[in-house]
Design an enzyme around this catalytic site. Structure first.
Site, PDB file in Angstrom:
ATOM      1  N   ARG A 131      62.247  13.872  90.503  1.00  0.00           N
ATOM      2  CA  ARG A 131      61.117  14.431  91.238  1.00  0.00           C
ATOM      3  C   ARG A 131      60.808  13.506  92.412  1.00  0.00           C
ATOM      4  O   ARG A 131      60.442  12.348  92.214  1.00  0.00           O
ATOM      5  CB  ARG A 131      59.908  14.551  90.312  1.00  0.00           C
ATOM      6  N   HIS A 175      52.950  15.334  98.930  1.00  0.00           N
ATOM      7  CA  HIS A 175      52.432  14.234  98.105  1.00  0.00           C
ATOM      8  C   HIS A 175      51.627  13.317  99.031  1.00  0.00           C
ATOM      9  O   HIS A 175      51.961  12.163  99.242  1.00  0.00           O
ATOM     10  CB  HIS A 175      53.583  13.507  97.412  1.00  0.00           C
ATOM     11  N   GLU A 220      48.771  16.551  92.698  1.00  0.00           N
ATOM     12  CA  GLU A 220      47.403  16.154  92.373  1.00  0.00           C
ATOM     13  C   GLU A 220      46.376  16.531  93.431  1.00  0.00           C
ATOM     14  O   GLU A 220      45.747  15.663  94.063  1.00  0.00           O
ATOM     15  CB  GLU A 220      47.339  14.644  92.111  1.00  0.00           C
ATOM     16  N   ASN A 345      50.593  15.813  85.391  1.00  0.00           N
ATOM     17  CA  ASN A 345      50.619  14.353  85.509  1.00  0.00           C
ATOM     18  C   ASN A 345      49.528  13.846  84.585  1.00  0.00           C
ATOM     19  O   ASN A 345      48.359  14.227  84.747  1.00  0.00           O
ATOM     20  CB  ASN A 345      50.238  13.889  86.924  1.00  0.00           C
ATOM     21  N   TYR A 347      47.989  10.349  82.492  1.00  0.00           N
ATOM     22  CA  TYR A 347      48.016   8.923  82.201  1.00  0.00           C
ATOM     23  C   TYR A 347      47.054   8.547  81.082  1.00  0.00           C
ATOM     24  O   TYR A 347      47.340   7.696  80.276  1.00  0.00           O
ATOM     25  CB  TYR A 347      47.684   8.125  83.465  1.00  0.00           C
ATOM     26  N   GLU A 415      54.595  13.585  85.674  1.00  0.00           N
ATOM     27  CA  GLU A 415      54.353  12.139  85.752  1.00  0.00           C
ATOM     28  C   GLU A 415      53.667  11.643  84.487  1.00  0.00           C
ATOM     29  O   GLU A 415      52.745  12.286  83.991  1.00  0.00           O
ATOM     30  CB  GLU A 415      53.367  11.769  86.888  1.00  0.00           C
TER      31      GLU A 415
HETATM   32  C1  FCB Z   1      49.484   9.400  90.385  1.00  0.00           C
HETATM   33  C2  FCB Z   1      50.133   9.671  91.724  1.00  0.00           C
HETATM   34  C3  FCB Z   1      51.342   8.820  91.982  1.00  0.00           C
HETATM   35  C4  FCB Z   1      51.117   7.391  91.514  1.00  0.00           C
HETATM   36  C5  FCB Z   1      50.653   7.368  90.087  1.00  0.00           C
HETATM   37  C6  FCB Z   1      50.471   5.987  89.508  1.00  0.00           C
HETATM   38  O1  FCB Z   1      48.170   9.764  90.443  1.00  0.00           O
HETATM   39  O2  FCB Z   1      50.533  11.007  91.786  1.00  0.00           O
HETATM   40  O3  FCB Z   1      51.639   8.892  93.353  1.00  0.00           O
HETATM   41  O4  FCB Z   1      50.222   6.748  92.336  1.00  0.00           O
HETATM   42  O5  FCB Z   1      49.435   8.055  89.983  1.00  0.00           O
END
Ligand code: FCB
Length: 513
Positions: A131, A175, A220, A345, A347, A415
């Site tokens: 990607r 992006h 995002e 995405n 985290y 992500e």
């Molecule tokens: C996400 C972004 C990517 C990177 C990661 C850590 O929010 O999409 O570009 O910064 O975080």
């Protein structure tokens, strides 16, 4: 949004909301709608409720895509080579005081010249999906008109080489690096930018769509609108609530228009968006906190998804008139985009609570958006070096919720990853065990979601290599490969070697490493 990364604080959203609203606004009410701590503690009972027993082996579906993700501005460098125009990130990072240590993406990982090294690493990691994003101003230097052939050639070579290496090119169209000329004309709050975006999409689809079949329109959207137009910590660095709200609507219009432009040029294309998502949990069992968590979910996770799939905005605010967002008649049809897949995405999680009644009466912002959200997750799991909580269960919760709420859509994990700043030891090895453990446990959580019925086709680790982490500059390392930014030398970390094995076997082993 980086609501969840940097505090969506009532003060940020709410205070400026109050200041920005027209007189008489409140007379009606309706909805429109690094830590080095022991890794094992990250995955204790509360962090991974559905975690597989540590000795088990978990097979992934046939044809699963194992990948990594990057973005143009974060890795390419070559910021003004071969006819590339200026982007808002070039302008923003060159302004003093915007980026930690005064870093810029001028050179970054020099992937504009070293992309063959990047592909060689992906081959060494047995990956079958990459990607990456296209720099809009490399293709249209001022955001309009015919294509800069040097820019197209660069991506064309990259795509061909990926296909030769049997790696799927998985392309993000936007992006975050808007051509500066379009920002000068009003940027994302300006409706015209939606048309510019769909023209750009058409140019790209014609040039690359014979070989690229899998696309993301945006990366995002809630982060770049929020951090760029309200919080001001990302390009273009504005702090205006009205700009933010209007930008979100224009991006939704662009998502609809871009989707149609891509399908018109390439009917076989698979088109989605990579949404930032975070499982929103109420701080307590109270009804008020549960409602706050739903509002947090609405603004963080589905503000750009509901318009696409259902032609409406979710109820995040107690009151938000269409005129404030400049929603014109017919717009809620235009924002529709029946996405072929939902990119996630993810985290960490978000903890949401409701401000007290007293506060809601005393502060208008607490009435309009009655939510207090923690940034960076909760406090039970360990923190990565950037301060985000490690919480694998969030991936399970989010994927299963999207599966339930949207009728089992196709999902791509676009992500997930962690910042740990481990460097080479005396022998030159990068022993980043915490990163391996992060991906292992997030993948285990994903496997449970798949076992429980989610249709997930891929996992993309953020990131292939350490790179320019936006306002954090080069201070946060997310890569499976280590970057020496002085020599541009790339070295695969232990986590990259471990990931290579998982990809080769299509199997996750939960025993001792
Ligand atoms: C996400 C972004 C990517 C990177 C990661 C850590 O929010 O999409 O570009 O910064 O975080």
């Amino acid at each position: 949004m980086r609501l969840t990364r940097r505090e969506l604080v009532r003060s940020a959203l709410g205070a400026s909301l109050a200041a920005a609203l027209p007189a008489g606004f409140f007379s009606a009410c309706s909805g429109s709608s690094k830590a080095a701590g022991a890794v094992s503690s990250a995955f204790g009972a509360s962090g991974a409720v559905r975690q597989a027993p540590l000795s088990s082996e978990i097979a992934f579906p046939r044809n699963f895509f194992w990948g990594t993700a990057t973005a143009a501005y974060q890795i390419e460098g070559a910021w003004k080579e071969d006819g590339k125009g200026e982007s808002i990130w070039d302008r923003f990072s060159h302004a003093p005081g915007t980026i930690k240590n005064g870093d810029t993406g001028d050179a970054a990982c020099d992937s504009y010249h070293r992309w063959r090294d990047d592909i060689a690493m992906m081959r060494a990691m047995n990956l079958n999906s990459y990607r990456f994003s296209l720099s809009w101003p490399r293709i249209q230097p001022s955001g309009t008109g015919s294509a800069n052939s040097n820019g197209i050639d660069y991506y064309s070579r990259l795509v061909d080489a990926l296909l030769d290496a049997k790696i799927r090119p998985f392309v993000t169209l936007y992006h975050w690096d808007l051509p500066q000329a379009l920002e000068d004309a009003g940027g994302w709050p300006n409706r015209d930018t939606a048309s510019r975006f769909s023209d750009y999409v058409e140019v790209v689809a014609r040039a690359l769509g014979d070989r690229v079949t899998d696309w993301m329109l945006f990366n995002e959207p809630s982060v770049f609108t929020f951090s760029g137009y309200l919080e001001g910590v990302h390009a273009p660095g504005h702090q205006s609530l009205l700009d933010f709200l209007r930008a979100t609507h224009v991006v939704n219009l662009a998502q609809g228009a871009g989707f149609r432009a891509l399908k018109a040029a390439r009917p076989q294309a698979r088109v989605g968006t990579a949404f930032n998502m975070s499982a929103c949990e109420p701080a307590t069992d109270s009804e008020a906190d549960k409602l706050a968590a739903e509002r947090a979910h609405a603004i963080t996770n589905v503000w750009f998804l509901e318009p696409a799939l259902q032609g409406r905005y979710p109820a995040a605010f107690t009151y938000l008139p269409e005129t404030v967002m400049r929603i014109a008649s017919g717009d809620m049809e235009k924002v529709r985009a029946p996405l072929d897949f939902i990119g996630i995405n993810l985290y960490n999680r978000t903890i949401a609570s409701s401000p007290s009644t007293l506060k809601r009466i005393a502060h208008v912002q607490d009435w309009l958006f009655p939510v207090t959200m923690t940034s960076s997750g909760g406090e039970q799991g360990p923190k990565t070096d950037i301060g985000w909580e490690v919480w694998p269960q969030a991936l399970y919760n989010m994927v299963t919720r999207i599966t339930r709420d949207y009728n089992r859509p196709v999902i791509e994990i676009t992500e997930s990853g962690c910042a740990y700043n481990d460097g080479p030891d005396a022998s030159g090895e990068i022993r980043d065990t915490r990163r391996t453990e992060y991906h292992r446990h997030y993948l285990a959580a994903l496997a449970h979601a798949i076992a429980d019925g989610a249709d997930v086709r891929s996992y993309h680790a953020w990131s292939l290599l350490d790179n320019f982490e936006w306002a954090e500059g080069f201070s946060q390392r997310f890569g499976l490969a280590y970057m020496d930014f002085k020599t541009q030398q790339r070295t695969i970390k232990d986590s990259g070697r471990w990931y290579a094995k998982v990809a080769a076997e299509n199997l996750l082993r939960m025993g001792p490493l």
